[in-house]
Design a protein around this motif. Structure first.
Motif, short mmCIF file in Angstrom:
data_model
loop_
_atom_site.label_atom_id
_atom_site.label_comp_id
_atom_site.label_asym_id
_atom_site.label_seq_id
_atom_site.Cartn_x
_atom_site.Cartn_y
_atom_site.Cartn_z
N ARG A 130 -19.59 -83.43 -14.93
CA ARG A 130 -20.19 -84.49 -15.75
C ARG A 130 -21.30 -83.92 -16.65
N ASP A 131 -22.11 -83.06 -16.08
CA ASP A 131 -23.19 -82.39 -16.80
C ASP A 131 -23.35 -81.01 -16.19
N ALA A 132 -23.77 -80.04 -16.99
CA ALA A 132 -24.01 -78.69 -16.47
C ALA A 132 -25.07 -78.01 -17.33
N TRP A 133 -25.83 -77.12 -16.70
CA TRP A 133 -26.90 -76.42 -17.39
C TRP A 133 -26.93 -74.96 -16.95
N VAL A 134 -27.41 -74.11 -17.84
CA VAL A 134 -27.66 -72.71 -17.50
C VAL A 134 -29.08 -72.35 -17.90
N ALA A 135 -29.64 -71.41 -17.15
CA ALA A 135 -30.90 -70.77 -17.52
C ALA A 135 -30.58 -69.34 -17.89
N VAL A 136 -30.99 -68.94 -19.08
CA VAL A 136 -30.63 -67.63 -19.62
C VAL A 136 -31.90 -66.84 -19.91
N ASP A 183 -33.07 -63.01 -21.37
CA ASP A 183 -32.68 -61.75 -22.02
C ASP A 183 -31.16 -61.60 -22.07
N GLY A 184 -30.49 -62.72 -22.40
CA GLY A 184 -29.05 -62.70 -22.55
C GLY A 184 -28.26 -62.80 -21.27
N ARG A 185 -28.93 -62.88 -20.12
CA ARG A 185 -28.24 -62.96 -18.84
C ARG A 185 -28.45 -64.33 -18.21
N THR A 186 -27.37 -64.93 -17.72
CA THR A 186 -27.47 -66.21 -17.04
C THR A 186 -28.01 -65.97 -15.63
N VAL A 187 -29.18 -66.59 -15.32
CA VAL A 187 -29.85 -66.34 -14.04
C VAL A 187 -29.82 -67.55 -13.12
N ALA A 188 -29.41 -68.72 -13.64
CA ALA A 188 -29.29 -69.91 -12.81
C ALA A 188 -28.29 -70.86 -13.46
N TYR A 189 -27.66 -71.67 -12.63
CA TYR A 189 -26.64 -72.60 -13.09
C TYR A 189 -26.68 -73.83 -12.20
N ALA A 190 -26.53 -75.01 -12.79
CA ALA A 190 -26.45 -76.25 -12.02
C ALA A 190 -25.47 -77.18 -12.71
N HIS A 199 -25.50 -75.73 -7.45
CA HIS A 199 -26.71 -75.03 -7.89
C HIS A 199 -26.64 -73.59 -7.42
N TYR A 200 -26.87 -72.65 -8.36
CA TYR A 200 -26.88 -71.23 -8.05
C TYR A 200 -28.04 -70.58 -8.80
N VAL A 201 -28.70 -69.63 -8.14
CA VAL A 201 -29.82 -68.95 -8.79
C VAL A 201 -29.95 -67.54 -8.21
N LEU A 202 -30.32 -66.59 -9.04
CA LEU A 202 -30.63 -65.25 -8.53
C LEU A 202 -31.91 -65.31 -7.71
N PRO A 203 -31.99 -64.53 -6.65
CA PRO A 203 -33.14 -64.67 -5.73
C PRO A 203 -34.50 -64.41 -6.37
N ASP A 204 -34.56 -63.61 -7.44
CA ASP A 204 -35.84 -63.31 -8.07
C ASP A 204 -36.11 -64.19 -9.29
N ARG A 205 -35.33 -65.30 -9.42
CA ARG A 205 -35.52 -66.21 -10.55
C ARG A 205 -35.66 -67.65 -10.06
N GLN A 206 -36.47 -67.83 -9.02
CA GLN A 206 -36.62 -69.15 -8.41
C GLN A 206 -37.17 -70.19 -9.40
N ASP A 207 -38.03 -69.75 -10.31
CA ASP A 207 -38.60 -70.71 -11.28
C ASP A 207 -37.49 -71.31 -12.15
N ALA A 208 -36.55 -70.48 -12.56
CA ALA A 208 -35.43 -70.97 -13.36
C ALA A 208 -34.57 -71.93 -12.53
N GLY A 209 -34.37 -71.59 -11.28
CA GLY A 209 -33.59 -72.45 -10.41
C GLY A 209 -34.22 -73.82 -10.26
N ILE A 210 -35.53 -73.88 -10.13
CA ILE A 210 -36.22 -75.15 -9.98
C ILE A 210 -36.12 -75.98 -11.25
N ARG A 211 -36.18 -75.34 -12.40
CA ARG A 211 -36.04 -76.09 -13.66
C ARG A 211 -34.67 -76.77 -13.73
N LEU A 212 -33.63 -76.09 -13.28
CA LEU A 212 -32.31 -76.71 -13.29
C LEU A 212 -32.18 -77.78 -12.22
#
Length: 303
Positions: free
Chosen positions: A48-54, A56-63, A78-91
């Motif tokens: 229904r809806d989807a978002w990415v956090a990018v 430096d050209g790399r996708t680091v989180a997805y919801a 919801h998926y996030v790289l372990p060192d990009r928790q801030d991006a994960g929370i935004r999604l």
């Protein structure tokens, strides 16, 4: 923008980047990449809806919002790289806000949001519990090695016939069987035929119905051969009045044989550890073992 990370809506054009993210998460969580590109393309197409956090050209989180019911229930990914928790929370903020909106549209006073995460996920679970999330269920992903020599095509029990879903009537029968046999399972949401087609996206040559003399259609087996690391049994359901006749065992062994002949060396499925039908014991009795565990997380959000 925060720390060089941009957040935007995701489209099917993001499939390769999202797939790379999910496989990186797989490596952290289960030690091997198991996500196939076509899985991601399909999920993005029907979300229904989807978002990415990018960054430096790399996708680091997805919801993504996977599904929403008339009762205010919402399923998200919801998926996030372990060192990009801030991006994960935004999604997660975006997914929670959208869940509230979807629940409000149904007239519900709360959104009841479910998220399935590996038992040892890359997201910091303290961030979830701090927002009111809690675990409500555990599923095990079970796998088993298969081969044509070890898994010949089984003979059906007496009075049982197995047929593939060859036409529209069979496909609608598979839908009815799935809805009936899973009606009392945790987190089950009834679906009409068209919605079910969109969500389940059956691979029809790999879907079978078992009928029993005197009882008619009694069980359904829905499988898919689109995963990176294994064949996948999505649904195995037997009508209550037909249980105890060996139908589930036969369908399970049929799947083993079919996928072995297709060249797969591993087959897997997910099972609710609190399933009251004895499914976990059945699968274990046929040599399936735990690959990893998945927890269902839940939060209730006032709308």
């Amino acid at each position: 923008m925060d720390n060089g990370t941009g957040v935007r809506a995701a489209t099917t054009d993001d499939a390769e980047a999202v797939c790379a993210l999910l496989n990186a998460v797989d490596e952290y969580e289960i030690g091997a990449a198991e996500t196939a590109l076509n899985e991601v393309e399909e999920d993005l197409a029907k979300a229904r809806d989807a978002w990415v956090a990018v960054e430096d050209g790399r996708t680091v989180a997805y919801a993504a919002i996977l599904d929403a019911g008339a009762d205010g229930g919402v399923d998200i990914d919801h998926y996030v790289l372990p060192d990009r928790q801030d991006a994960g929370i935004r999604l997660l903020d975006l997914a929670e806000a959208r869940s509230r909106e979807l629940a409000a549209e149904t007239g519900a006073d709360h959104a009841v949001v479910h998220l399935h995460l590996n038992a040892t996920p890359t997201i910091d679970t303290a961030l979830l519990t701090g927002r009111g999330w809690r675990t409500v269920r555990r599923y095990n992903v079970l796998t088993r090695p298969i081969s044509p020599e070890a898994d010949p095509v089984p003979e059906p029990p007496a009075g049982v016939r197995l047929r593939p879903c060859a036409d529209e009537a069979d496909r609608r029968a598979a839908h009815r069987l799935h809805q009936e046999t899973f009606a009392h399972h945790f987190d089950f949401r009834p679906q009409g035929y068209e919605e079910w087609l969109r969500q389940v996206a059956p691979d029809w040559p790999l879907v079978w119905i078992a009928s029993v003399d005197g009882a008619g259609d009694a069980a359904v087996l829905i499988t898919r051969d689109d995963r990176e690391g294994m064949g996948w049994i999505r649904t195995l359901g037997v009508r209550e009045q037909s249980r105890g006749r060996g139908l589930a065992s036969h369908l399970l062994r049929h799947a083993f044989a079919v996928y072995a002949l297709r060249g797969r060396d591993t087959i897997g499925l997910g099972v609710d550890t609190e399933n009251v039908t004895g499914a976990l014991r059945l699968y274990e009795s046929h040599g399936m073992g735990v690959h990893y565990a998945v927890d269902t997380w839940e939060v209730r959000l006032a709308v």
